[in-house]
Design a protein around this motif. Sequence first.
Motif, PDB file in Angstrom:
ATOM      1  N   PHE A 105       3.225  12.572  -9.319  1.00 24.71           N
ATOM      2  CA  PHE A 105       2.535  13.870  -9.267  1.00 24.71           C
ATOM      3  C   PHE A 105       3.520  15.019  -9.023  1.00 24.71           C
ATOM      4  O   PHE A 105       3.286  16.133  -9.466  1.00 24.71           O
ATOM      5  CB  PHE A 105       1.451  13.851  -8.172  1.00 24.71           C
ATOM      6  N   PHE A 106       4.590  14.740  -8.275  1.00 23.13           N
ATOM      7  CA  PHE A 106       5.573  15.803  -8.007  1.00 23.13           C
ATOM      8  C   PHE A 106       6.855  15.590  -8.821  1.00 23.13           C
ATOM      9  O   PHE A 106       7.910  16.110  -8.461  1.00 23.13           O
ATOM     10  CB  PHE A 106       5.850  15.894  -6.499  1.00 23.13           C
ATOM     11  N   ASP A 107       6.731  14.790  -9.886  1.00 20.06           N
ATOM     12  CA  ASP A 107       7.812  14.667 -10.864  1.00 20.06           C
ATOM     13  C   ASP A 107       9.127  14.172 -10.250  1.00 20.06           C
ATOM     14  O   ASP A 107      10.201  14.751 -10.479  1.00 20.06           O
ATOM     15  CB  ASP A 107       8.011  16.034 -11.550  1.00 20.06           C
ATOM     16  N   LEU A 108       9.044  13.117  -9.463  1.00 18.51           N
ATOM     17  CA  LEU A 108      10.230  12.483  -8.877  1.00 18.51           C
ATOM     18  C   LEU A 108      10.305  11.036  -9.363  1.00 18.51           C
ATOM     19  O   LEU A 108       9.276  10.403  -9.587  1.00 18.51           O
ATOM     20  CB  LEU A 108      10.101  12.452  -7.342  1.00 18.51           C
ATOM     21  N   LYS A 109      11.508  10.528  -9.511  1.00 14.08           N
ATOM     22  CA  LYS A 109      11.659   9.097  -9.769  1.00 14.08           C
ATOM     23  C   LYS A 109      11.407   8.326  -8.469  1.00 14.08           C
ATOM     24  O   LYS A 109      11.554   8.884  -7.379  1.00 14.08           O
ATOM     25  CB  LYS A 109      13.051   8.783 -10.290  1.00 14.08           C
ATOM     26  N   CYS A 110      11.110   7.055  -8.589  1.00 17.00           N
ATOM     27  CA  CYS A 110      10.752   6.296  -7.398  1.00 17.00           C
ATOM     28  C   CYS A 110      11.259   4.852  -7.503  1.00 17.00           C
ATOM     29  O   CYS A 110      10.969   4.156  -8.474  1.00 17.00           O
ATOM     30  CB  CYS A 110       9.227   6.318  -7.251  1.00 17.00           C
ATOM     31  N   LEU A 111      12.047   4.446  -6.506  1.00 16.29           N
ATOM     32  CA  LEU A 111      12.602   3.084  -6.456  1.00 16.29           C
ATOM     33  C   LEU A 111      12.070   2.392  -5.205  1.00 16.29           C
ATOM     34  O   LEU A 111      12.260   2.886  -4.087  1.00 16.29           O
ATOM     35  CB  LEU A 111      14.130   3.149  -6.412  1.00 16.29           C
ATOM     36  N   ILE A 112      11.425   1.254  -5.404  1.00 16.56           N
ATOM     37  CA  ILE A 112      10.704   0.610  -4.300  1.00 16.56           C
ATOM     38  C   ILE A 112      11.200  -0.807  -4.045  1.00 16.56           C
ATOM     39  O   ILE A 112      11.229  -1.635  -4.962  1.00 16.56           O
ATOM     40  CB  ILE A 112       9.191   0.576  -4.612  1.00 16.56           C
ATOM     41  N   PHE A 113      11.580  -1.073  -2.801  1.00 18.03           N
ATOM     42  CA  PHE A 113      11.931  -2.434  -2.384  1.00 18.03           C
ATOM     43  C   PHE A 113      10.703  -3.051  -1.715  1.00 18.03           C
ATOM     44  O   PHE A 113      10.291  -2.614  -0.640  1.00 18.03           O
ATOM     45  CB  PHE A 113      13.136  -2.417  -1.433  1.00 18.03           C
ATOM     46  N   TYR A 114      10.144  -4.032  -2.412  1.00 15.71           N
ATOM     47  CA  TYR A 114       8.848  -4.605  -2.011  1.00 15.71           C
ATOM     48  C   TYR A 114       9.129  -5.987  -1.402  1.00 15.71           C
ATOM     49  O   TYR A 114       9.638  -6.884  -2.088  1.00 15.71           O
ATOM     50  CB  TYR A 114       7.984  -4.714  -3.268  1.00 15.71           C
ATOM     51  N   VAL A 115       8.835  -6.133  -0.117  1.00 13.71           N
ATOM     52  CA  VAL A 115       9.069  -7.399   0.597  1.00 13.71           C
ATOM     53  C   VAL A 115       8.610  -8.588  -0.258  1.00 13.71           C
ATOM     54  O   VAL A 115       7.450  -8.647  -0.667  1.00 13.71           O
ATOM     55  CB  VAL A 115       8.326  -7.390   1.968  1.00 13.71           C
ATOM     56  N   GLN A 117       0.824  -1.214   0.000  1.00 16.15           N
ATOM     57  CA  GLN A 117       0.000   0.000   0.000  1.00 16.15           C
ATOM     58  C   GLN A 117       0.857   1.262   0.000  1.00 16.15           C
ATOM     59  O   GLN A 117       0.550   2.235  -0.667  1.00 16.15           O
ATOM     60  CB  GLN A 117      -0.942   0.046   1.212  1.00 16.15           C
ATOM     61  N   TRP A 118       1.935   1.211   0.773  1.00 12.91           N
ATOM     62  CA  TRP A 118       2.822   2.366   0.839  1.00 12.91           C
ATOM     63  C   TRP A 118       3.534   2.575  -0.496  1.00 12.91           C
ATOM     64  O   TRP A 118       3.656   3.716  -0.973  1.00 12.91           O
ATOM     65  CB  TRP A 118       3.825   2.205   1.995  1.00 12.91           C
ATOM     66  N   GLY A 119       3.948   1.512  -1.121  1.00 15.04           N
ATOM     67  CA  GLY A 119       4.596   1.627  -2.430  1.00 15.04           C
ATOM     68  C   GLY A 119       3.656   2.225  -3.466  1.00 15.04           C
ATOM     69  O   GLY A 119       4.053   3.056  -4.290  1.00 15.04           O
ATOM     70  N   MET A 120       2.394   1.821  -3.436  1.00 16.84           N
ATOM     71  CA  MET A 120       1.407   2.380  -4.357  1.00 16.84           C
ATOM     72  C   MET A 120       1.259   3.883  -4.121  1.00 16.84           C
ATOM     73  O   MET A 120       1.225   4.682  -5.059  1.00 16.84           O
ATOM     74  CB  MET A 120       0.051   1.710  -4.141  1.00 16.84           C
ATOM     75  N   ALA A 121       1.168   4.245  -2.855  1.00 17.34           N
ATOM     76  CA  ALA A 121       0.959   5.657  -2.512  1.00 17.34           C
ATOM     77  C   ALA A 121       2.153   6.506  -2.937  1.00 17.34           C
ATOM     78  O   ALA A 121       1.989   7.574  -3.544  1.00 17.34           O
ATOM     79  CB  ALA A 121       0.718   5.793  -1.005  1.00 17.34           C
ATOM     80  N   LEU A 122       3.359   6.028  -2.646  1.00 21.54           N
ATOM     81  CA  LEU A 122       4.526   6.837  -2.995  1.00 21.54           C
ATOM     82  C   LEU A 122       4.722   6.897  -4.515  1.00 21.54           C
ATOM     83  O   LEU A 122       5.202   7.900  -5.035  1.00 21.54           O
ATOM     84  CB  LEU A 122       5.790   6.319  -2.294  1.00 21.54           C
ATOM     85  N   SER A 123       4.345   5.837  -5.216  1.00 26.55           N
ATOM     86  CA  SER A 123       4.446   5.854  -6.685  1.00 26.55           C
ATOM     87  C   SER A 123       3.610   6.992  -7.263  1.00 26.55           C
ATOM     88  O   SER A 123       4.064   7.729  -8.139  1.00 26.55           O
ATOM     89  CB  SER A 123       3.936   4.539  -7.281  1.00 26.55           C
ATOM     90  N   LEU A 124       2.384   7.102  -6.771  1.00 25.15           N
ATOM     91  CA  LEU A 124       1.518   8.175  -7.257  1.00 25.15           C
ATOM     92  C   LEU A 124       2.080   9.540  -6.869  1.00 25.15           C
ATOM     93  O   LEU A 124       2.199  10.437  -7.707  1.00 25.15           O
ATOM     94  CB  LEU A 124       0.097   8.005  -6.710  1.00 25.15           C
ATOM     95  N   ALA A 125       2.450   9.676  -5.600  1.00 30.27           N
ATOM     96  CA  ALA A 125       2.930  10.978  -5.117  1.00 30.27           C
ATOM     97  C   ALA A 125       4.194  11.399  -5.865  1.00 30.27           C
ATOM     98  O   ALA A 125       4.348  12.567  -6.243  1.00 30.27           O
ATOM     99  CB  ALA A 125       3.183  10.902  -3.617  1.00 30.27           C
ATOM    100  N   ALA A 126       5.097  10.452  -6.106  1.00 30.84           N
ATOM    101  CA  ALA A 126       6.336  10.765  -6.822  1.00 30.84           C
ATOM    102  C   ALA A 126       6.020  11.235  -8.242  1.00 30.84           C
ATOM    103  O   ALA A 126       6.561  12.227  -8.722  1.00 30.84           O
ATOM    104  CB  ALA A 126       7.247   9.541  -6.848  1.00 30.84           C
TER     105      ALA A 126
END
Lengths: 431, 431
Positions: free
Chosen positions: A148-158, A137-146
């Motif tokens: 929307f604010f034009d940031l790249k996003c790298l996610i380590f998903y358990v 859920q947190w990865g989904m949220a940060l993906s959208l937020a990143a």
Amino acid sequence: MEKISLSEKEIPTHYYNILADLPEPPSPPLNPETNEPIRPEMLEPLFPKALIEQEVSREKRIEIPDEVMEIYKKYRATPLYRATRLEKLLGTPAKIYYKYEGASLTGSHKLNTALPQAYYNKQEGIKALTTETGAGQWGMALSLAAKFFDLKCLIFYVRLHYQQKPYRVSFMRMFDAEVLPSPSNQTIIGRKFLKEDPNHPGSLGIAISEAMEKVTDGSIKYSLGSVLNHVLLHQTIIGQEAKLQLEKDDEYPDVIYSCFGGGSNLAGISFPFLSDVLTKKKKVRVVAVEPDTCPTLTKGEYKYDFGDTAKTTPLFKMYSLGADFIPPKIQAGGLRYHGAAPLVSHLVNKGYIETISVSQTDVMEAARLFTQTEGILPAPESAHAIKGAIDEAIRCKKEGVKETILINISGHGFLDLQGYEEFLDGKLAVQ
Amino acid sequence: MEKISLSEKEIPTHYYNILADLPEPPSPPLNPETNEPIRPEMLEPLFPKALIEQEVSREKRIEIPDEVMEIYKKYRATPLYRATRLEKLLGTPAKIYYKYEGASLTGSHKLNTALPQAYYNKQEGIKALTTETGAGQWGMALSLAAKFFDLKCLIFYVRLHYQQKPYRVSFMRMFDAEVLPSPSNQTIIGRKFLKEDPNHPGSLGIAISEAMEKVTDGSIKYSLGSVLNHVLLHQTIIGQEAKLQLEKDDEYPDVIYSCFGGGSNLAGISFPFLSDVLTKKKKVRVVAVEPDTCPTLTKGEYKYDFGDTAKTTPLFKMYSLGADFIPPKIQAGGLRYHGAAPLVSHLVNKGYIETISVSQTDVMEAARLFTQTEGILPAPESAHAIKGAIDEAIRCKKEGVKETILINISGHGFLDLQGYEEFLDGKLAVQ
């Protein structure tokens, strides 16, 4: 099933900072090398200054930035419902209210903090964020937020949940996030665990270590979905809204049940009410509900410990099962964390928050009952709160007590349906 | 991203019946054996009397029952958004508004008709409902509605999408529905197709035949998720709300784009506006957007045809690709239907509704653009409307025209993420 809404104008304009109301402050994080308290500037490689300021602020109200509020208004205020159909089925004199954060754009409360975190990073010229995610859920949220604010996003998903809940990976990828199962071969700590077991299920502690290891220069910063003060702060918009909504029904909760993983959902729904307790205006019980397979608050030790498995974070005074603890495999990945928010730990230790633990099967059964009566499929994490509320409502029935119970459905369970399918087939096991 | 809400008091209290405004009625359904018009009582084995009355009614406003309204209020009014971030990205002078039916309890507009259908059946003493479902949204909706009104529910789920979207099966099962992949071995028509191909992908036409075959006695009735007049009627709450919401922005659409499968979403969003056209109060273009792999309106013939593949329904005057047409395999399962609602067909034939068709790849690309700008993941069906709106907005940019465009996001895409994953990997093919 009654819905209580707020108009756009009624949405709270500030976050609530519980640090302002605490009679004594929680013990500070320590530098593990010196055992001296961490100075705020030592966190600057990891977080933007604005978030570090929020981490240590004693201001009671911290304004929500306009750019964040604009996006909040797309899904906030989230509805508050009275669970009249569930109450009727239980035959309880208790009133059960539930806030529904599954109504957010990404389907959970995590977006409430992802947005300001991305915003403040962008403000300070950051180009990319790296993070961990448990159930996703947190990865989904940060993906959208990143995005929307034009940031790249790298996610380590358990890895356990990366495999259990593959749709969440796809969702993150729709926002151009890079998603790796953790432990991964992209970090030193990841390779260490993969060597032990090439299909290592992972844990939040390991994924945090991997994400932090990726903060290699000033253009990339780390983002955390729970535990820290500023994360809990952002979630207080939930409880503030719930309070206004309950007022419209002339209600105030006797008890709040909340699922507990790192602490952000519990803080979000309960801190604005605990403010009334701390300032001696009202009384309310707050109960944290944990999985019995990861009983941090109920069985952990209150001590200084690391926030991650590689032991790269500062030392936090918190309830902990030990930084090396790898929780059993369950569906509620958001609750598989060895530690606990220092703020929540402090409040538990001081007696403001009670704790219980429940079994996965009981939780899924509570989720089914809730779905069939209220028509909302909860995330397995949120179902822990439902289990707590149902048991309380049954107790009220037995004792003939009229209580008002409040819970937060922190997310919907549409992307957890593989786990529910296993439950329906009687195949859901704790491993 | 601006949201326009309605208060609970502003939710429309009646469905809008477009039959009252038509200068000439559509051709009636015929008995295939006699070629005589079907008399309402001939439908009684299939549907409760109240729904048959609605099917043939000429009353302009039909009241929503209290018991249905009570549940509507849990998720209605759904929000109307202005797609400001999408507009900005496109650099268009056009305004794009979208209604969001993904906010319903089951994630699509289908719940709007599932609830009254279950309610009226329950009122008349029915014990069980049987139905078909394409992509699964309708099956989800009817599962919830049946459980809420204490009815059993048997669902024939088109096998292609049963396999593509397994989470929808689990969701239906959470409400105790029995779900079978169609063609199944539980019916004569199902066994016929399974004999041809044991892994037959199925179609809505076949699934309708299977469900109808299961109506064996008076205690079980059949329920349809689109096509029929009473189904379209129930969906008009969408467009009525959208109209009120647009009024708050002093807006009226120049054009409405809608995905088109059976017709219920198109009717829902557009009929309340077409009322103004039929009564000569306003002008608005309505454009039905179909998949180019199932081009019922754009390439079908306007003729009397069967609504199902086993040819057990009455004959409907509609655009049709032929009752034997098995559409290619695409993600947008809700649009894989050989026929079209007679009411919509009539309006297309009379020139009130335009039609276009688009490719699956273009649709998924439009969905990605929308997701990344508006933060809402649409169902692939709904993405057909998005594709139409984006192309219109680009045309407005080229021609310097300020238009107001309205679409309906009929459902969210959380349970379609396997298809989006294939799209992201460049593996999505039409087969």
